[in-house]
Design an enzyme around this catalytic site. Structure first.
Site, PDB file in Angstrom:
ATOM      1  N   ASN A 140       0.873  -1.175   0.000  1.00 17.85           N
ATOM      2  CA  ASN A 140       0.000   0.000   0.000  1.00 17.85           C
ATOM      3  C   ASN A 140       0.914   1.230   0.000  1.00 17.85           C
ATOM      4  O   ASN A 140       1.498   1.574   1.021  1.00 17.85           O
ATOM      5  CB  ASN A 140      -0.878  -0.039   1.266  1.00 17.85           C
ATOM      6  N   TRP A 141       1.040   1.831  -1.163  1.00 11.05           N
ATOM      7  CA  TRP A 141       1.982   2.962  -1.280  1.00 11.05           C
ATOM      8  C   TRP A 141       1.431   4.236  -0.641  1.00 11.05           C
ATOM      9  O   TRP A 141       2.145   5.213  -0.497  1.00 11.05           O
ATOM     10  CB  TRP A 141       2.309   3.237  -2.759  1.00 11.05           C
ATOM     11  N   HIS A 227      -9.523   0.839   4.902  1.00  8.24           N
ATOM     12  CA  HIS A 227      -8.250   1.072   5.590  1.00  8.24           C
ATOM     13  C   HIS A 227      -8.513   2.022   6.755  1.00  8.24           C
ATOM     14  O   HIS A 227      -9.333   2.947   6.644  1.00  8.24           O
ATOM     15  CB  HIS A 227      -7.229   1.671   4.609  1.00  8.24           C
ATOM     16  N   GLU A 229      -6.971   4.469   7.860  1.00 13.13           N
ATOM     17  CA  GLU A 229      -6.777   5.903   7.575  1.00 13.13           C
ATOM     18  C   GLU A 229      -8.007   6.483   6.887  1.00 13.13           C
ATOM     19  O   GLU A 229      -8.344   7.646   7.071  1.00 13.13           O
ATOM     20  CB  GLU A 229      -5.509   6.095   6.719  1.00 13.13           C
ATOM     21  N   GLU A 299      -5.208  -5.041  10.536  1.00 14.95           N
ATOM     22  CA  GLU A 299      -4.205  -4.008  10.756  1.00 14.95           C
ATOM     23  C   GLU A 299      -4.492  -3.272  12.058  1.00 14.95           C
ATOM     24  O   GLU A 299      -5.363  -2.383  12.091  1.00 14.95           O
ATOM     25  CB  GLU A 299      -4.228  -2.995   9.610  1.00 14.95           C
ATOM     26  N   SER A 344       3.576  -2.057  10.409  1.00 12.67           N
ATOM     27  CA  SER A 344       5.030  -2.066  10.598  1.00 12.67           C
ATOM     28  C   SER A 344       5.657  -3.429  10.301  1.00 12.67           C
ATOM     29  O   SER A 344       6.600  -3.859  10.967  1.00 12.67           O
ATOM     30  CB  SER A 344       5.395  -1.597  12.005  1.00 12.67           C
ATOM     31  N   GLY A 365       2.905  -1.110   4.302  1.00 11.45           N
ATOM     32  CA  GLY A 365       2.895   0.319   4.011  1.00 11.45           C
ATOM     33  C   GLY A 365       4.304   0.807   3.726  1.00 11.45           C
ATOM     34  O   GLY A 365       4.830   0.660   2.613  1.00 11.45           O
ATOM     35  N   GLY A 366       4.945   1.358   4.742  1.00 13.36           N
ATOM     36  CA  GLY A 366       6.271   1.977   4.590  1.00 13.36           C
ATOM     37  C   GLY A 366       7.279   1.104   3.856  1.00 13.36           C
ATOM     38  O   GLY A 366       7.972   1.563   2.938  1.00 13.36           O
TER      39      GLY A 366
HETATM   40  C1  PEP Z   1      -0.766   0.156   6.167  1.00 10.56           C
HETATM   41  O1  PEP Z   1      -1.085   1.304   6.402  1.00 10.56           O
HETATM   42  O2  PEP Z   1      -1.458  -0.558   5.432  1.00 10.56           O
HETATM   43  C2  PEP Z   1       0.468  -0.348   6.799  1.00 10.56           C
HETATM   44  C3  PEP Z   1       0.543  -1.595   7.087  1.00 10.56           C
HETATM   45  O3  PEP Z   1       1.465   0.563   7.020  1.00 10.56           O
HETATM   46  P1  PEP Z   1       2.910   0.281   7.669  1.00 10.56           P
HETATM   47  O4  PEP Z   1       3.419  -0.998   7.098  1.00 10.56           O
HETATM   48  O5  PEP Z   1       3.727   1.457   7.265  1.00 10.56           O
HETATM   49  O6  PEP Z   1       2.709   0.203   9.141  1.00 10.56           O
END
Ligand code: PEP
Length: 383
Positions: A140-141, A227, A229, A299, A344, A365-366
């Site tokens: 997920n960019w 998601h 967010e 998540e 993470s 994500g990151g």
């Molecule tokens: C996400 O937001 O889908 C996610 C898993 O982010 P991160 O890996 O950066 O925690």
């Protein structure tokens, strides 16, 4: 301590498969014995004709399932091809004067032998690998990268994909603006394209929205929905998500439906109730057919982008619970639903988390913003 039922669901499935395997082996042995003269020939032929076709069809379906799951289904597939070749060869080498029955028996012997070997090999290989679910690593960019950077990132993933087990299904979900260019960069690879959201309506006067049909037209196969967010910053409710899910399915997109609790809810011990409600309010409205084409991502909000990761045990505990909640509505089909972990997840912790029975991959994500890290997460699945 909560007790979950999902394991017993899976155990029942495995037991059924083992019984079916035993039946197949019994048929093969019975056929072999009669062809070898231990049992009357008519008995063997009748057994073969009545049961073998059905059993082979069933085995072929399993092989196909493995193939589509990319779990070494080729092994079974090629065993079939080998059996076919062996049969053709035996037929070809039968003496000129051989009767039809002799030829028939010869073919049966060859196929039965190959089938026996296949069934044994299959069971040895998969004895400790009962999990037949798709393995998925989805990136997920979010709102990161400019289009040209996104294309470079996608190309980097394509370039290194061969180093990772082909059993892993990679998905990249760039921003809307990058989709067509990234689709181009992914061409010829097996990496799927996904979007991060879609509109709740099919089309019309909805300024700024992007319809699921538009995503499908650009080559998207997946869409992330719900998601945290989007729930948190854009007020997405279950009512909106129900409509988005409908749009996704109407356009042949597989939703990656996100659930997860925030820190307060976790600390208050409400995480099970939170994910249950998120599932009941949306996933329970799907038809059985739609459910077969769903990916869930658990998540925990407190782990997203914070560097804090759920422990592998915490992930397994709630993934198993999610599967149980799914099974309450969809029965055995819940055992087939991929449930990804997100929060993470990185190369250093992926293998430990993915090793858990009910964790089928990650929504990243990151770490998805660096091709090398994203691919290294895929390596968290043992070959
Ligand atoms: C996400 O937001 O889908 C996610 C898993 O982010 P991160 O890996 O950066 O925690």
């Amino acid at each position: 301590m909560q007790h979950f039922g999902s394991m017993s669901e899976q155990e029942t499935e495995h037991r059924k498969r083992r019984i079916a395997d035993a039946v197949i082996i019994a048929v093969i042995v019975a056929g072999g014995l009669s062809i070898g003269g231990v049992l009357p020939a008519w008995f063997g032929r009748a057994v073969w004709l009545l049961l073998a076709a059905g059993c082979w069809l069933w085995l072929a379906l399993r092989a196909w399932h493995r193939l589509t799951m990319r779990q070494r289904g080729w092994l079974v597939f090629w065993s079939y091809a080998a059996a076919g070749c062996a049969a053709a060869w035996v037929l070809h080498t039968a003496p000129e004067q051989a009767t039809l029955w002799v030829r028939f028996d010869r073919i049966c012997s060859a196929i039965l032998l190959a089938g026996l070997i296949t069934a044994i090999a299959y069971n040895i290989i998969y004895k400790n690998k009962p999990n037949m679910r798709k393995k998925i690593v989805a990136g997920n960019w979010k709102m990161n990268t400019l289009p040209a950077e996104g294309v470079e990132l996608a190309k980097g993933v394509v370039a290194g994909r061969g180093e990772v087990c082909s059993c892993v299904n990679f998905i990249v979900c760039p921003p809307f603006t990058h989709l067509s260019m990234v689709a181009e960069a992914l061409k010829g690879s097996d990496i799927a394209l996904g979007a991060q959201n879609c509109a709740a309506e099919a089309k019309g006067a909805y300024t700024g929205e992007v319809a699921a049909s538009m995503l499908a037209a650009l080559g998207c196969k997946y869409v992330i929905l719900g998601h945290s967010e989007r729930r948190q910053y854009y007020g997405e409710t279950s009512a909106t998500l129900n409509k988005k899910m409908e749009q996704a399915y109407a356009n042949n997109l597989t939703p990656i439906y996100c659930v997860g609790e925030n820190l307060e809810e976790r600390e208050a011990g409400k995480h099970f109730d939170v994910v249950k409600a998120q599932i009941e309010e949306v996933v329970y409205n799907l038809t059985e057919e739609q459910f077969k084409n769903l990916v869930i991502a658990y998540e925990p909000v407190w782990a997203i982008g914070t560097g804090k990761t759920a422990t592998a045990e915490q992930a397994q505990e709630i993934h198993a619970y999610i599967r149980k909640v799914l099974a309450e509505k969809f029965g055995a089909a819940a055992a087939e639903c991929p449930i990804l972990y997100g929060g993470s997840c990185k190369p250093a912790n992926a293998a430990e988390i993915f090793a858990k029975e009910d964790v089928d991959g990650g929504l990243i994500g990151g770490a998805a913003l660096k091709a090398a890290d994203f691919l290294a997460i895929g390596k968290g699945f043992a070959k």
